[in-house]
Motif scaffolding. Structure first.
Motif, mmCIF file in Angstrom:
data_model
loop_
_atom_site.group_PDB
_atom_site.id
_atom_site.type_symbol
_atom_site.label_atom_id
_atom_site.label_comp_id
_atom_site.label_asym_id
_atom_site.label_seq_id
_atom_site.Cartn_x
_atom_site.Cartn_y
_atom_site.Cartn_z
ATOM 1 N N GLN A 238 0.862 -1.181 0.000
ATOM 2 C CA GLN A 238 0.000 0.000 0.000
ATOM 3 C C GLN A 238 0.902 1.237 0.000
ATOM 4 O OE1 GLN A 238 -3.604 0.369 0.109
ATOM 5 N NE2 GLN A 238 -2.904 2.413 -0.417
ATOM 6 N N LEU A 239 0.880 2.001 -1.069
ATOM 7 C CA LEU A 239 1.776 3.149 -1.231
ATOM 8 C C LEU A 239 1.176 4.394 -0.593
ATOM 9 C CD1 LEU A 239 4.306 4.442 -2.380
ATOM 10 C CD2 LEU A 239 3.133 4.638 -4.590
ATOM 11 N N GLY A 240 1.945 5.047 0.261
ATOM 12 C CA GLY A 240 1.460 6.265 0.909
ATOM 13 C C GLY A 240 2.558 6.924 1.709
ATOM 14 N N ARG A 241 2.170 7.877 2.554
ATOM 15 C CA ARG A 241 3.080 8.528 3.492
ATOM 16 C C ARG A 241 2.452 8.498 4.873
ATOM 17 N NH1 ARG A 241 4.132 12.538 -0.878
ATOM 18 N NH2 ARG A 241 6.277 12.206 -1.600
ATOM 19 N N MET A 242 3.298 8.566 5.892
ATOM 20 C CA MET A 242 2.820 8.483 7.265
ATOM 21 C C MET A 242 3.365 9.645 8.080
ATOM 22 S SD MET A 242 3.506 5.467 10.087
ATOM 23 C CE MET A 242 2.512 4.243 9.216
ATOM 24 N N ALA A 243 2.506 10.198 8.938
ATOM 25 C CA ALA A 243 2.931 11.247 9.870
ATOM 26 C C ALA A 243 2.537 10.826 11.280
ATOM 27 C CB ALA A 243 2.284 12.580 9.516
ATOM 28 N N LYS A 244 3.456 11.024 12.232
ATOM 29 C CA LYS A 244 3.207 10.737 13.639
ATOM 30 C C LYS A 244 3.191 12.058 14.390
ATOM 31 C CE LYS A 244 5.470 6.239 13.172
ATOM 32 N NZ LYS A 244 6.588 5.360 13.603
ATOM 33 N N LEU A 245 2.014 12.424 14.907
ATOM 34 C CA LEU A 245 1.821 13.751 15.478
ATOM 35 C C LEU A 245 1.539 13.663 16.979
ATOM 36 C CD1 LEU A 245 -0.568 15.036 12.662
ATOM 37 C CD2 LEU A 245 1.933 15.152 12.724
ATOM 38 N N PRO A 246 2.390 14.272 17.817
ATOM 39 C CA PRO A 246 2.146 14.272 19.268
ATOM 40 C C PRO A 246 0.862 15.017 19.609
ATOM 41 C CG PRO A 246 4.391 14.965 18.731
ATOM 42 C CD PRO A 246 3.620 14.973 17.448
ATOM 43 N N ALA A 247 0.324 14.733 20.792
ATOM 44 C CA ALA A 247 -0.873 15.426 21.282
ATOM 45 C C ALA A 247 -0.453 16.421 22.360
ATOM 46 C CB ALA A 247 -1.873 14.424 21.846
ATOM 47 N N GLU A 248 -0.358 17.694 21.985
ATOM 48 C CA GLU A 248 0.071 18.762 22.895
ATOM 49 C C GLU A 248 1.408 18.381 23.537
ATOM 50 O OE1 GLU A 248 -3.242 19.417 25.498
ATOM 51 O OE2 GLU A 248 -4.463 20.289 23.914
ATOM 52 N N ASP A 249 1.432 18.143 24.847
ATOM 53 C CA ASP A 249 2.689 17.829 25.531
ATOM 54 C C ASP A 249 2.935 16.329 25.652
ATOM 55 O OD1 ASP A 249 3.155 20.524 25.893
ATOM 56 O OD2 ASP A 249 2.118 20.576 27.822
ATOM 57 N N VAL A 250 2.064 15.523 25.052
ATOM 58 C CA VAL A 250 2.187 14.062 25.144
ATOM 59 C C VAL A 250 2.817 13.524 23.854
ATOM 60 C CG1 VAL A 250 0.954 11.888 25.445
ATOM 61 C CG2 VAL A 250 0.151 13.959 26.609
ATOM 62 N N PRO A 251 3.919 12.775 23.935
ATOM 63 C CA PRO A 251 4.551 12.230 22.728
ATOM 64 C C PRO A 251 3.626 11.273 21.994
ATOM 65 C CG PRO A 251 6.010 12.040 24.638
ATOM 66 C CD PRO A 251 4.654 12.423 25.162
ATOM 67 N N PHE A 252 3.805 11.213 20.691
ATOM 68 C CA PHE A 252 3.092 10.187 19.923
ATOM 69 C C PHE A 252 3.652 8.828 20.321
ATOM 70 C CE2 PHE A 252 3.069 7.125 16.494
ATOM 71 C CZ PHE A 252 1.742 7.127 16.113
ATOM 72 N N ARG A 253 2.753 7.868 20.527
ATOM 73 C CA ARG A 253 3.193 6.526 20.901
ATOM 74 C C ARG A 253 2.292 5.495 20.241
ATOM 75 N NH1 ARG A 253 4.148 4.035 27.018
ATOM 76 N NH2 ARG A 253 5.992 2.816 26.489
ATOM 77 N N SER A 254 2.922 4.511 19.607
ATOM 78 C CA SER A 254 2.162 3.446 18.958
ATOM 79 C C SER A 254 2.891 2.125 19.100
ATOM 80 C CB SER A 254 1.943 3.757 17.468
ATOM 81 O OG SER A 254 3.184 3.717 16.774
ATOM 82 N N LEU A 255 2.156 1.055 18.889
ATOM 83 C CA LEU A 255 2.722 -0.291 18.883
ATOM 84 C C LEU A 255 2.406 -0.912 17.530
ATOM 85 C CD1 LEU A 255 2.668 -2.909 21.694
ATOM 86 C CD2 LEU A 255 1.891 -3.572 19.423
ATOM 87 N N SER A 256 3.412 -1.507 16.909
ATOM 88 C CA SER A 256 3.238 -2.077 15.571
ATOM 89 C C SER A 256 3.634 -3.544 15.550
ATOM 90 C CB SER A 256 4.081 -1.315 14.547
ATOM 91 O OG SER A 256 3.706 0.050 14.495
ATOM 92 N N ILE A 257 2.904 -4.314 14.763
ATOM 93 C CA ILE A 257 3.178 -5.741 14.587
ATOM 94 C C ILE A 257 3.253 -6.028 13.092
ATOM 95 C CG2 ILE A 257 2.355 -8.088 14.986
ATOM 96 C CD1 ILE A 257 0.847 -7.058 17.429
ATOM 97 N N LEU A 258 4.355 -6.651 12.658
ATOM 98 C CA LEU A 258 4.509 -7.062 11.271
ATOM 99 C C LEU A 258 4.241 -8.556 11.152
ATOM 100 C CD1 LEU A 258 7.728 -5.119 10.185
ATOM 101 C CD2 LEU A 258 5.339 -4.504 9.795
ATOM 102 N N PHE A 259 3.447 -8.924 10.138
ATOM 103 C CA PHE A 259 3.047 -10.321 9.949
ATOM 104 C C PHE A 259 3.716 -10.896 8.703
ATOM 105 C CE2 PHE A 259 -0.728 -8.269 11.910
ATOM 106 C CZ PHE A 259 -0.777 -8.991 13.102
ATOM 107 N N PRO A 260 4.730 -11.746 8.839
ATOM 108 C CA PRO A 260 5.336 -12.388 7.663
ATOM 109 C C PRO A 260 4.333 -13.305 6.971
ATOM 110 C CG PRO A 260 6.745 -12.593 9.596
ATOM 111 C CD PRO A 260 5.417 -12.106 10.079
ATOM 112 N N GLU A 261 4.469 -13.439 5.667
ATOM 113 C CA GLU A 261 3.537 -14.256 4.890
ATOM 114 C C GLU A 261 3.533 -15.709 5.350
ATOM 115 O OE1 GLU A 261 3.090 -15.854 0.314
ATOM 116 O OE2 GLU A 261 3.838 -13.816 0.640
ATOM 117 N N ALA A 262 4.719 -16.273 5.642
ATOM 118 C CA ALA A 262 4.797 -17.675 6.052
ATOM 119 C C ALA A 262 4.013 -17.918 7.339
ATOM 120 C CB ALA A 262 6.262 -18.077 6.247
#
Length: 267
Positions: free
Chosen positions: A64-88
């Protein structure tokens, strides 16, 4: 930006950004799950912008072709958790099920509604990241299997997305290029996304545009940049990356070569 090199057991990692962070091109070679703990995640496609706030669970398909931006909320840092799923891993997981979902093409992301099982799963992972930014492979494998089971219980559409392993099929070249010319990708990757070999891509491009891909891309990006500066009153430093150029000096050089004056001299 590409995430590559994840082993067959998959990867789980956190992202924490105190300042606004804008990616260049985002194109994943594996399906990915993202959970936003704080701040706003912004995904931009050719003609769309989607924003996801705290508590959002998002599935992003491979290629999926696109761009990503991670934007903090006021004084709170942006925080996320990511999981990558291999095809196998995905093939093994779904093959063990009584009803294996039919494979098929999937377009665009899938935003999941809030669910207690999802929130519990992600909350259980956070303590591990006090020790490191990425979970050890052995533990990641266990948690990813748990995650897939939870996703199945939350949304039946998940199976359709995660079991789609098809390579990009041959599509209309002109439509694709007009929508995606601002993405600074190697010609080999552009060819792949249109379902062509590099040689066929160049041959078809010549038939459609009567010029080479590099010349056409440079002209289109410069015309877009000129419009942004002259009409939208944006500064060259604000738009050169969005216009598909690697750095400001290269952008200024080719801009002057094409138009005869520097970007800062646009009236």
């Amino acid at each position: 930006m590409e995430y590559t090199g994840a082993d067959v057991k998959g990867r789980i990692f956190v992202s924490c950004k105190k300042e606004k962070h804008y990616s260049r091109e985002l194109i994943l070679d594996q399906h990915a799950l993202v959970y936003v703990f704080a701040g706003t995640l912004e995904l931009s496609y050719a003609d769309q912008v989607h924003r996801f706030t705290r508590g959002t669970t998002l599935l992003i398909p491979r290629n999926q072709l696109g761009r990503m931006a991670k934007l903090p909320a006021e004084d709170v840092p942006f925080r996320s958790l990511s999981i990558l799923f291999p095809e196998a891993l995905l093939r093994k997981f779904y093959a063990a099920q009584a009803e294996n979902p039919a494979e098929g093409k999937w377009h665009g992301h899938l935003a999941l509604e809030k669910h207690p099982l999802l929130e519990s799963l992600f909350s259980s992972l956070l303590p591990y990241f006090e020790m490191r930014d990425e979970l050890p492979p052995e533990l990641a494998g266990i948690k990813i299997a748990e995650c897939l089971t939870v996703l199945d219980a939350c949304n039946p559409q998940v199976k359709r997305l995660l079991s789609a392993f098809h390579e990009p099929g041959k599509i209309n070249l002109a439509d694709f290029m007009e929508q995606h010319f601002l993405y600074n990708l190697p010609l080999q990757k552009l060819a792949y996304l249109t379902g062509r070999s590099l040689s066929t891509f160049k041959k078809d491009f010549k038939k459609v545009y009567q010029t080479t891909p590099r010349r056409w891309l440079t002209r289109k990006r410069l015309e877009h940049a000129h419009y942004q500066i002259a009409v939208k009153k944006r500064k060259p430093t604000e738009i050169f990356i969005d216009a598909g150029f690697e750095n400001l000096s290269h952008f200024s050089f080719v801009f002057k070569k094409h138009f005869g004056y520097n970007p800062t001299q646009v009236q």
